[in-house]
Write an enzyme that holds these catalytic residues in place. Structure first.
Site, PDB file in Angstrom:
ATOM      1  N   LYS A 285       0.859  -1.185   0.000  1.00 51.62           N
ATOM      2  CA  LYS A 285       0.000   0.000   0.000  1.00 51.62           C
ATOM      3  C   LYS A 285       0.895   1.234   0.000  1.00 51.62           C
ATOM      4  O   LYS A 285       1.776   1.368   0.848  1.00 51.62           O
ATOM      5  CB  LYS A 285      -0.895   0.012   1.238  1.00 51.62           C
ATOM      6  N   HIS A 286       0.685   2.116  -0.946  1.00 54.90           N
ATOM      7  CA  HIS A 286       1.413   3.389  -1.025  1.00 54.90           C
ATOM      8  C   HIS A 286       2.925   3.189  -0.930  1.00 54.90           C
ATOM      9  O   HIS A 286       3.622   3.819  -0.154  1.00 54.90           O
ATOM     10  CB  HIS A 286       0.911   4.357   0.032  1.00 54.90           C
ATOM     11  N   ASN A 451      12.646   6.297   7.573  1.00 56.77           N
ATOM     12  CA  ASN A 451      13.223   5.247   8.392  1.00 56.77           C
ATOM     13  C   ASN A 451      12.246   4.090   8.525  1.00 56.77           C
ATOM     14  O   ASN A 451      11.042   4.299   8.585  1.00 56.77           O
ATOM     15  CB  ASN A 451      13.551   5.774   9.798  1.00 56.77           C
ATOM     16  N   HIS A 611      14.080   5.632  -0.328  1.00 59.36           N
ATOM     17  CA  HIS A 611      13.326   6.895  -0.453  1.00 59.36           C
ATOM     18  C   HIS A 611      12.853   7.057  -1.891  1.00 59.36           C
ATOM     19  O   HIS A 611      13.506   6.593  -2.813  1.00 59.36           O
ATOM     20  CB  HIS A 611      14.198   8.085  -0.076  1.00 59.36           C
TER      21      HIS A 611
END
Length: 611
Positions: A285-286, A451, A611
């Protein structure tokens, strides 16, 4: 000169390395009284087919020279391509210099990329840099008002159809083909530039990469980007990657975030299968995993918590078992997920997906029965992607942010049991099953927004803490999820008596809220309405007592623990094993904390920021 729509083809220049379909096209052109010019092997093939062809050297009056390096670089060729029709000065000069008009160029470029991919020597690669081809391509495309550039066999049929119906090529066709030709030229030069820069072994990395050119082929449009107002949006492939996209769309219309989920989830399960040898699954999800698991058998308590009978659990195929576990790690967060599995989807896996709220799946393949089940899901809109097992991404990846382009080597490290051997605590006994949990947790957080920390038990993630600025907050977030996962196996939770007709996801959500217990007055009314009898509360004392039996859980962190507070908190949810990169000035303090709690910790030596 005036631009006319339909231009008859009277003379065509043909020079192709890929001779697929060229005889058929040339035969068609000859039937329309087109004068055929050609070179070398192409001319021979056309003559062998019984066609009349004039050699370019005969046409220009200049013999090929320099081992064929100079064939078509001649004013009679490029003048015939570039002369502007209807321009009085051009027409006069062409007549004076005996330059005839060439209306169509059919060519392929030398197979430079194939030579590189085949391990060609430096000299062989250099010799396969095409000069005449790109020159003719650009000349023809520039003068597309009158000339047609054909660069691929997949265009031949359209060319014949248009000429047959219109009596020549149309302006729309010529413009379309010119645009494709310039894209091909840019891609070709990009491949040469990239390869050539990589050969400069004596230069520094900065000097080697002063200019980077990348070209993309638009594959299909997307409805929008991350948000509805972010239009236009599309998905593209690198033009110099022969494998195209890393997947094929078998059903549905994927969106921007769907494809981000699919790309990350597929890499995760692929690496898990490579590292453990077990079927793997993930629920995304996302762009972060809500759950991840490998095919390790369920306990009786898990069967009860996941609403599956012991007999049915024992009959699950490995890939179905892996997805069932991944989906049940955090079933609230997995609502509307994008799934990924490492193995071919069988009917058992498809039937599990059928009853869940999910957007789509990516897998290496599907049985016919499974594909039919999935295609019928969401009224035919369920997204089914088949991963391209031959796809190899480039070593260097790029990202554009706010007008800047970032580049880095792909994070292609695959965490294996070898990374779990550096045990730094006093206790050092780690079983093979624990190593699997360490690998599952570490690979999972590799694809989790940083993180991040993750907790694993019996081959599945039981808590993922993503995207927090403080590492201890990641631990607290994921630790709360561990508590919810484990407390779903509490007898009072398993004993909840739902009213008939309560939907599966409503039961999932109700159990979680029962465990959390922090209802508003209005919320409690609606929650209690789902049960045949109102449940007694699950008290904090009961939860604390049950959590004391939680043990053998593994935590993995994407970077080192800067302080012992993360270990202190992890001890509250049953953590026994720790995997982390190490490298902090506080390593000694963190190791001491592990020793105090009787934990076993290894340093993997690999940071996994994402990221």
């Amino acid at each position: 000169g005036d631009v006319q729509d339909v231009v008859p083809v009277t003379r065509a220049l043909i020079s192709v390395s890929d001779k697929t379909g060229i005889v058929e096209l040339a035969t068609f052109l000859a039937s329309k009284n087109v004068h055929l010019l050609s070179t070398g092997g192409t001319a021979k093939k056309l003559r062998d087919a019984g066609l009349t062809v004039q050699d370019v050297s005969d046409y220009t009056g200049s013999a090929e020279c320099l081992d064929g390096r100079v064939k078509t670089l001649h004013p009679k060729i490029h003048g015939g391509l570039l002369g502007v029709r209807g321009n009085e000065k051009h027409e006069r000069e062409m007549t004076e210099q005996d330059i005839g008009k060439i209306d169509m160029t059919i060519l392929n470029l030398y197979p430079f990329e194939q030579t590189v991919a085949g391990g060609g020597t430096f000299e062989q690669c250099i010799e396969n840099i095409d000069i005449g081809g790109p020159s003719m391509l650009r000349s023809t495309a520039k003068n597309h008002a009158a000339t047609t550039i054909v660069t691929s066999p997949d265009q031949y049929q359209e060319v014949m159809d248009v000429i047959a119906s219109q009596g020549g090529t149309t302006l729309a066709l010529r413009r379309k083909y010119a645009a494709r030709a310039y894209t091909l030229s840019a891609s070709y030069d990009t491949a040469i530039s990239t390869w050539f820069n990589a050969q400069l072994e004596t230069e520094t990395e900065n000097e080697k990469r002063t200019i980077t050119t990348r070209t993309y082929q638009s594959e299909f449009p997307l409805k929008y980007g991350c948000n509805p107002h972010q239009k236009p949006a599309s998905i593209s492939s690198l033009t110099n990657n022969p494998n195209g996209l890393p997947f094929e769309v078998l059903n549905g219309i994927p969106g921007y975030i769907n494809l981000l989920d699919a790309a990350n989830a597929w890499q995760l399960v692929k690496e898990l299968k490579e590292a453990t040898g077990l079927a793997a699954a993930s629920s995304f999800k996302h762009v972060s995993p809500a759950g991840t698991a490998v095919a390790v058998p369920l306990s009786d308590a898990e069967c009860a918590a996941y609403e599956i009978s012991r007999a049915d659990a024992d009959n699950l195929t490995p890939v179905a078992l892996a997805y069932l576990k991944a989906r049940n790690a955090d079933p609230m967060c997995s609502f509307g997920d994008f799934a990924a599995v490492s193995d071919v989807v069988d009917e058992a896996t498809a039937l599990i997906l059928k009853k869940e709220v999910s957007d789509g799946i990516i897998a290496p393949g599907y049985t016919p029965e499974a594909l039919e089940i999935l295609k019928s899901k969401k009224k035919g809109k369920f997204i089914v992607l088949q991963a391209n097992m031959d796809f190899q991404p480039d070593e260097i990846e790029y990202r554009e942010v706010y007008g800047m382009t970032f580049s880095q080597k792909r994070n292609d490290v695959v965490l294996t049991k070898e990374h779990m051997k550096n045990v730094v605590t006093e206790s050092k006994s780690i079983t093979d099953a624990v190593v699997v949990d360490m690998i599952v947790a570490s690979i999972c957080i590799k694809y989790t927004q940083s993180n991040s920390v993750g907790f694993a038990k019996d081959g599945m993630m039981v808590g993922v803490g993503a995207g927090q600025q403080s590492r201890v907050d990641c631990v607290k977030l994921a630790g709360r999820k561990v508590c919810v996962w484990y407390l779903r196996q509490h007898p009072k939770v398993l004993g909840l008596k739902f009213k008939e007709g309560t939907k599966r996801q409503e039961r999932v959500n109700a159990r979680v809220r029962y465990i959390e217990g922090d209802f508003t007055a209005e919320e409690r009314v609606r929650w209690e309405a789902q049960f045949e009898e109102i449940p007694d509360p699950l008290t904090q004392e009961e939860k604390d007592e049950f959590m004391k039996s939680s043990t053998g859980i593994t935590i993995s962190s994407d970077a080192f623990f800067p302080f012992r507070d993360s270990i202190d908190h992890a001890s509250k949810v049953g953590v026994t094993f720790v995997a982390q990169p190490g490298g902090s000035v506080q390593d000694e303090q963190v190791t001491k904390a592990c020793d105090e709690y009787g934990m076993i910790m290894c340093h993997t030596g690999v940071r996994l920021f994402h990221h």
